[in-house]
Design a protein around this motif. Structure first.
Motif, mmCIF file in Angstrom:
data_model
loop_
_atom_site.group_PDB
_atom_site.id
_atom_site.type_symbol
_atom_site.label_atom_id
_atom_site.label_comp_id
_atom_site.label_asym_id
_atom_site.label_seq_id
_atom_site.Cartn_x
_atom_site.Cartn_y
_atom_site.Cartn_z
ATOM 1 N N UNK A 166 0.840 -1.193 0.000
ATOM 2 C CA UNK A 166 0.000 0.000 0.000
ATOM 3 C C UNK A 166 0.880 1.248 0.000
ATOM 4 N N UNK A 167 0.413 2.299 -0.655
ATOM 5 C CA UNK A 167 1.233 3.503 -0.778
ATOM 6 C C UNK A 167 1.058 4.453 0.405
ATOM 7 N N UNK A 168 0.037 4.244 1.217
ATOM 8 C CA UNK A 168 -0.195 5.114 2.361
ATOM 9 C C UNK A 168 0.007 4.363 3.673
ATOM 10 N N UNK A 169 0.543 5.099 4.641
ATOM 11 C CA UNK A 169 0.738 4.562 5.980
ATOM 12 C C UNK A 169 0.240 5.598 6.984
ATOM 13 N N UNK A 170 -0.317 5.125 8.070
ATOM 14 C CA UNK A 170 -0.842 6.023 9.102
ATOM 15 C C UNK A 170 -0.580 5.402 10.459
ATOM 16 N N UNK A 191 7.557 5.109 16.156
ATOM 17 C CA UNK A 191 6.349 5.173 15.341
ATOM 18 C C UNK A 191 5.769 3.782 15.185
ATOM 19 N N UNK A 192 4.464 3.675 15.387
ATOM 20 C CA UNK A 192 3.754 2.410 15.215
ATOM 21 C C UNK A 192 2.574 2.629 14.280
ATOM 22 N N UNK A 193 2.561 1.881 13.170
ATOM 23 C CA UNK A 193 1.451 1.975 12.239
ATOM 24 C C UNK A 193 0.169 1.416 12.838
ATOM 25 N N UNK A 194 -0.947 2.075 12.548
ATOM 26 C CA UNK A 194 -2.232 1.625 13.083
ATOM 27 C C UNK A 194 -3.141 1.061 11.998
ATOM 28 N N UNK A 195 -2.693 1.129 10.741
ATOM 29 C CA UNK A 195 -3.465 0.526 9.659
ATOM 30 C C UNK A 195 -2.677 -0.657 9.103
ATOM 31 N N UNK A 196 -3.401 -1.686 8.701
ATOM 32 C CA UNK A 196 -2.759 -2.868 8.137
ATOM 33 C C UNK A 196 -2.529 -2.661 6.647
ATOM 34 N N UNK A 197 -1.297 -2.846 6.238
ATOM 35 C CA UNK A 197 -0.938 -2.759 4.833
ATOM 36 C C UNK A 197 -0.847 -4.161 4.264
ATOM 37 N N UNK A 198 -1.326 -4.331 3.037
ATOM 38 C CA UNK A 198 -1.360 -5.662 2.416
ATOM 39 C C UNK A 198 -2.218 -6.635 3.223
ATOM 40 N N UNK A 199 -3.102 -6.098 4.060
ATOM 41 C CA UNK A 199 -4.016 -6.940 4.811
ATOM 42 C C UNK A 199 -3.479 -7.482 6.118
ATOM 43 N N UNK A 200 -2.152 -7.448 6.325
ATOM 44 C CA UNK A 200 -1.600 -8.057 7.535
ATOM 45 C C UNK A 200 -0.538 -7.207 8.224
ATOM 46 N N UNK A 201 0.429 -6.673 7.467
ATOM 47 C CA UNK A 201 1.602 -6.074 8.099
ATOM 48 C C UNK A 201 1.386 -4.612 8.507
#
Length: 214
Positions: A166-170, A191-201
């Motif tokens: 995914x091109x966006x991270x939040x 920093x800890x991402x709160x959205x799952x990219x590629x469905x898992x990571x």
């Protein structure tokens, strides 16, 4: 999502401009440093880890605007370029031929390089003239991703594969800083991402930086 990121950036710039027009204290500076980044979580089957993400060394650089919004409280929007990503390890991959004979038993190792534009907006609480804590949201736009294969049990061993992401991270960032001098400070953030990219990571990044007030 791209339009929302653009609107957020424009809003922050207009907000800072409005504060500056009201004779509020606003200071500009540059920031740079290094980071350790990796993806989470590990992939497990039956309690056994078969895909492990390892930390990768990277860097970041950019600028910031520090705005006083109250007693002991500052807001600091930043715009930076960052090299992030992760190292990947998959252990003991067994490859068999068409007749069922084992032809390879080896690990798979690769490095994911993500080149990202990040927009943190941190709110700072100053305990005194030198020490502060900070926290806030962070948006990232990943404009280039490459995978470099270091070791593979398969016949090919590509060095620059396109890694689908995914091109966006939040996510959220939390840290603290220390002012060494009037124009110089160091900080440590996580920093800890709160959205799952590629469905898992998700992203996980530890940043150690220097800030220089112009």
């Amino acid at each position: 999502m791209k339009k929302k990121a653009l609107l957020l950036g424009v809003f922050v710039l207009l907000y800072c401009y409005n504060l500056n027009g009201q004779n509020s204290t606003i200071e500009f500076g540059i920031t740079f440093g290094g980071n350790f980044s990796q993806f989470t979580p590990e992939h497990k089957v039956g309690g056994i880890t078969y895909l492990d993400y390892k930390p990768k060394l990277g860097f970041f650089a950019g600028g910031y605007a520090n705005v006083i919004i109250g007693n002991n409280f500052n807001m600091q929007p930043e715009l930076m370029f960052a090299s992030q990503g992760t190292n990947i390890l998959v252990e003991d991959i067994q490859v068999y031929d068409s007749e069922g004979f084992l032809i390879s038993d080896s690990d798979y190792e690769s490095k994911i390089n993500e080149f990202t534009i990040i927009l943190p907006i941190v709110f700072q609480y100053l305990f005194n003239d030198v020490f502060y804590i900070e926290a806030g949201p962070q948006l990232g736009y990943i404009f280039n991703v490459k995978e470099k294969v270091k070791k593979s049990p398969f016949e090919y061993n590509a060095t620059n594969n396109t890694f689908e992401s995914n091109v966006f991270d939040l996510g959220l960032t939390l840290g603290f800083g220390y002012k060494i001098a009037e124009n110089l400070a160091v900080n440590l953030r996580y920093f800890l991402g709160i959205i799952e990219r590629n469905g898992t990571l998700k992203s996980s990044v530890l940043n150690c930086g220097v800030q220089f007030k112009l």
